[in-house]
Design a protein around this motif. Structure first.
Motif, PDB file in Angstrom:
ATOM      1  N   SER A 500       0.832  -1.215   0.000  1.00 30.56           N
ATOM      2  CA  SER A 500       0.000   0.000   0.000  1.00 30.56           C
ATOM      3  C   SER A 500       0.860   1.255   0.000  1.00 30.56           C
ATOM      4  N   PHE A 501       1.967   1.241   0.756  1.00 28.12           N
ATOM      5  CA  PHE A 501       2.891   2.375   0.732  1.00 28.12           C
ATOM      6  C   PHE A 501       3.506   2.559  -0.650  1.00 28.12           C
ATOM      7  N   LEU A 502       3.905   1.445  -1.249  1.00 30.62           N
ATOM      8  CA  LEU A 502       4.499   1.527  -2.586  1.00 30.62           C
ATOM      9  C   LEU A 502       3.473   2.042  -3.601  1.00 30.62           C
ATOM     10  N   ALA A 503       2.220   1.557  -3.465  1.00 28.71           N
ATOM     11  CA  ALA A 503       1.167   2.025  -4.380  1.00 28.71           C
ATOM     12  C   ALA A 503       0.913   3.513  -4.188  1.00 28.71           C
ATOM     13  N   ALA A 504       0.871   3.948  -2.901  1.00 27.56           N
ATOM     14  CA  ALA A 504       0.654   5.372  -2.626  1.00 27.56           C
ATOM     15  C   ALA A 504       1.796   6.214  -3.184  1.00 27.56           C
ATOM     16  N   ALA A 505       3.034   5.734  -2.984  1.00 25.61           N
ATOM     17  CA  ALA A 505       4.191   6.460  -3.505  1.00 25.61           C
ATOM     18  C   ALA A 505       4.151   6.526  -5.020  1.00 25.61           C
ATOM     19  N   ALA A 506       3.737   5.396  -5.654  1.00 24.53           N
ATOM     20  CA  ALA A 506       3.662   5.367  -7.115  1.00 24.53           C
ATOM     21  C   ALA A 506       2.595   6.337  -7.624  1.00 24.53           C
ATOM     22  N   ILE A 507       1.433   6.374  -6.933  1.00 24.52           N
ATOM     23  CA  ILE A 507       0.363   7.281  -7.348  1.00 24.52           C
ATOM     24  C   ILE A 507       0.786   8.738  -7.196  1.00 24.52           C
ATOM     25  N   ILE A 508       1.428   9.046  -6.036  1.00 29.51           N
ATOM     26  CA  ILE A 508       1.888  10.423  -5.804  1.00 29.51           C
ATOM     27  C   ILE A 508       2.914  10.832  -6.851  1.00 29.51           C
ATOM     28  N   PHE A 515       1.126  16.486 -13.103  1.00 27.20           N
ATOM     29  CA  PHE A 515       0.980  17.900 -12.783  1.00 27.20           C
ATOM     30  C   PHE A 515       2.125  18.718 -13.376  1.00 27.20           C
ATOM     31  N   PHE A 516       3.357  18.185 -13.211  1.00 28.15           N
ATOM     32  CA  PHE A 516       4.526  18.882 -13.743  1.00 28.15           C
ATOM     33  C   PHE A 516       4.421  19.002 -15.257  1.00 28.15           C
ATOM     34  N   ARG A 517       3.954  17.946 -15.888  1.00 25.98           N
ATOM     35  CA  ARG A 517       3.831  17.967 -17.342  1.00 25.98           C
ATOM     36  C   ARG A 517       2.768  18.971 -17.784  1.00 25.98           C
ATOM     37  N   LEU A 518       1.654  19.013 -17.056  1.00 28.59           N
ATOM     38  CA  LEU A 518       0.593  19.968 -17.389  1.00 28.59           C
ATOM     39  C   LEU A 518       1.063  21.407 -17.219  1.00 28.59           C
TER      40      LEU A 518
END
Length: 535
Positions: A500-508, A515-518
């Protein structure tokens, strides 16, 4: 005269009232034991429970090897079976083990030995599953057991019949344990880091090199494979048949209220443990009693040299003839007298200083002041008695945990070990005996272990009895049981949390990149628009 008679009658009346009160207040215990040497120490506990006023019933087969049906301290419950785990079953295994272990040491011989042991364990547990099935299918038997309203089941989990019966009767469960069906008892219940917890059969200590840790991991995988593919499915099939597939044998194994562990940390390497593990190592040990006259006369005839005791336990009743003769010839060269428990053919090389016996009071002999040395196979009972009485050991391990038991004594400087492959070569046996007899450090180290073992606030047997009665009083010991055995492996190891931590880190990270690309895209569009407006 009349007053004296009246006083005597009054005392007898009070004694009878106390006895009846104890019997009336005693608990009802169902025992499902293991055979062989495991029964020897269970029987000691049964006698102690009976002496405290408890009623004890013992499950046995109609072909039981050790458990008789005519003892006053328990009532037998006999189960009719066709196949049975007994001395004949073991002798076939032992012959193959002797042949493999005495061959050339190689990867092939190691694998052959493992396959042989796997087959033996599979067959043994198959026999026990059939016994459990016979009991669970017998409606009259199970009905009678329920009517008895036992307070608990006490079993040796080296086989699983008692675990299944306890669940069927919905009773609190206590183990008299060194090994469970899945392996060494601690591995089943306590955290066991493989970096310093040696696996049974590895021949390792708690101080391992990198290569040894690799070996330890391989041994662990072998034990797990045996449990997962050979042993557990047999018991699970019984669970599926009688309790439904939602009841797992693994869950039943781990759900015991108390684990009365037949070791202590004078013997065992330090390791993590759990609150419902109670250490009773050496509970069967007691002060020595006078020997039978013929044995006392033989021992006293040894003079200042003293005597040596040799026993290979209940499982090993005889050895190959060439090994037997080598041992007998070595004994004949010693000034000590020798008492040797052996049921095989009389060795040709047997000396006049050696007495062969079918049975002996081992504890009393080990506690005799003239004892100099104990030649042992390394069974848990014998090792604990040697520690209790401070007698150094020369070990001849055969199988199971015997080498590992002796290794713990060797690491503490109290024993020397010989394998079957070298015992009959180059006078190795005689040299080992002479070394332990002549080097005072062996006896000094064992006597130090004896002092540590004895220096306890409560005797191990009294400790065991207290906790058994504790479970009776409180209808279990749920407050001592960890939740870990109910958790799936991924929760126990926190794999789901890490994922779950890895998934959260991946999503963030992904959202940050988007966001940076936009932002970058917006800036690029503004720049491009400004350029077009200037044109």
């Amino acid at each position: 005269m009349t007053s004296t008679r009246n006083a005597t009658q009054f005392l007898l009346f009070i004694s009878a009232v106390i006895l009846l009160w104890r019997v009336g207040c005693g608990g009802k215990i169902l025992i499902v034991p293991f055979e062989g040497s495991h029964w020897v120490n269970m029987d000691i506990m049964i006698k102690a429970l009976h002496a405290r006023g408890h009623s004890v019933d013992v499950v046995r087969t109609n072909q039981s090897w050790y458990i008789k049906d005519d003892f006053p301290h328990y009532k037998p419950i006999t189960v009719p079976v066709v196949e049975v785990f007994n001395q004949d079953f073991l002798n076939l295994i032992l012959k193959r083990v002797f042949s493999i272990e005495r061959g050339e040491s190689s990867v092939f011989s190691f694998l052959s030995l493992q396959v042989e042991m796997f087959n033996a364990m599979y067959d043994m547990h198959g026999i026990i599953c059939k016994m459990a099935t016979i009991m669970l299918e017998d409606e009259n038997l199970m009905s009678n057991l329920k009517v008895r309203k036992y307070d608990l089941v006490l079993t040796d989990p080296a086989w699983g019949a008692g675990i299944l019966i306890a669940h069927a009767l919905k009773l609190p469960l206590i183990y008299n344990v060194r090994f469970a069906t899945s392996g060494e008892g601690h591995l089943a219940i306590a955290p066991s880091p493989l970096s310093y917890i040696p696996i049974t059969g590895s021949g390792l200590t708690d101080s391992m090199t990198f290569i040894q840790r690799v070996k330890n991991l391989i041994c662990y995988v072998i034990w797990q494979a045996q449990d997962i593919f050979l042993i557990r499915p047999q018991y699970q099939a019984v669970c599926n048949k009688f309790f439904g597939s939602d009841v797992t044998y693994s869950g039943l194994l781990h759900s015991a209220d108390l684990w009365l562990m037949r070791v202590d940390f004078v013997f065992e390497f330090p390791r993590p443990t759990m609150p419902n593990v109670i250490y009773i190592g050496g509970f069967q040990c007691k002060p020595s009693e006078p020997l039978p006259e013929h044995l006392e006369d033989f021992v006293q005839s040894s003079g200042e040299h003293g005597f040596i005791l040799m026993s290979l336990g209940t499982f090993v009743t005889e050895l190959p003839a060439d090994i037997t003769n080598e041992i007998a010839a070595a004994f004949a060269k010693l000034p000590q007298k020798v008492i040797w428990k052996y049921k095989g053919d009389r060795p040709d090389a047997l000396g006049n200083n050696t007495l062969l016996v079918d049975w002996m009071p081992q504890n009393d002999l080990l506690g005799h002041p003239k004892i100099k040395l104990f030649v042992s196979h390394g069974g848990t009972n014998g090792v604990q008695e040697a520690i209790h009485h401070g007698v150094p050991v020369v070990g001849l391990p055969v199988f199971f945990d015997q080498y590992d038991n002796l290794l713990r004594l060797k690491e503490k400087g109290a024993a020397k070990i010989l394998t079957l492959a070298i015992v009959d070569k180059d006078d190795n046996f005689l040299k080992a005996i002479q070394e332990v007899l002549s080097d005072p450090s062996y006896r000094a180290n064992m006597q130090r272990l004896s002092r540590l073992h004895r220096d306890k606030p409560v005797k191990p047997l009294d400790n065991a009895l207290f906790w058994i009665e504790f479970v009776m009083r409180h209808k279990g010991a749920a407050h001592l049981k960890a939740e870990s055995y109910r958790m799936p492996w991924y929760s126990y190891q926190s794999v789901d949390v890490v994922l779950s931590f890895l998934a959260a880190a991946a999503i963030i990270t992904f959202l940050s990149l988007v966001f940076f690309r936009l932002v970058c895209l917006e800036k690029c569009l503004k720049i491009k628009t400004n350029r077009l407006n200037k044109k």
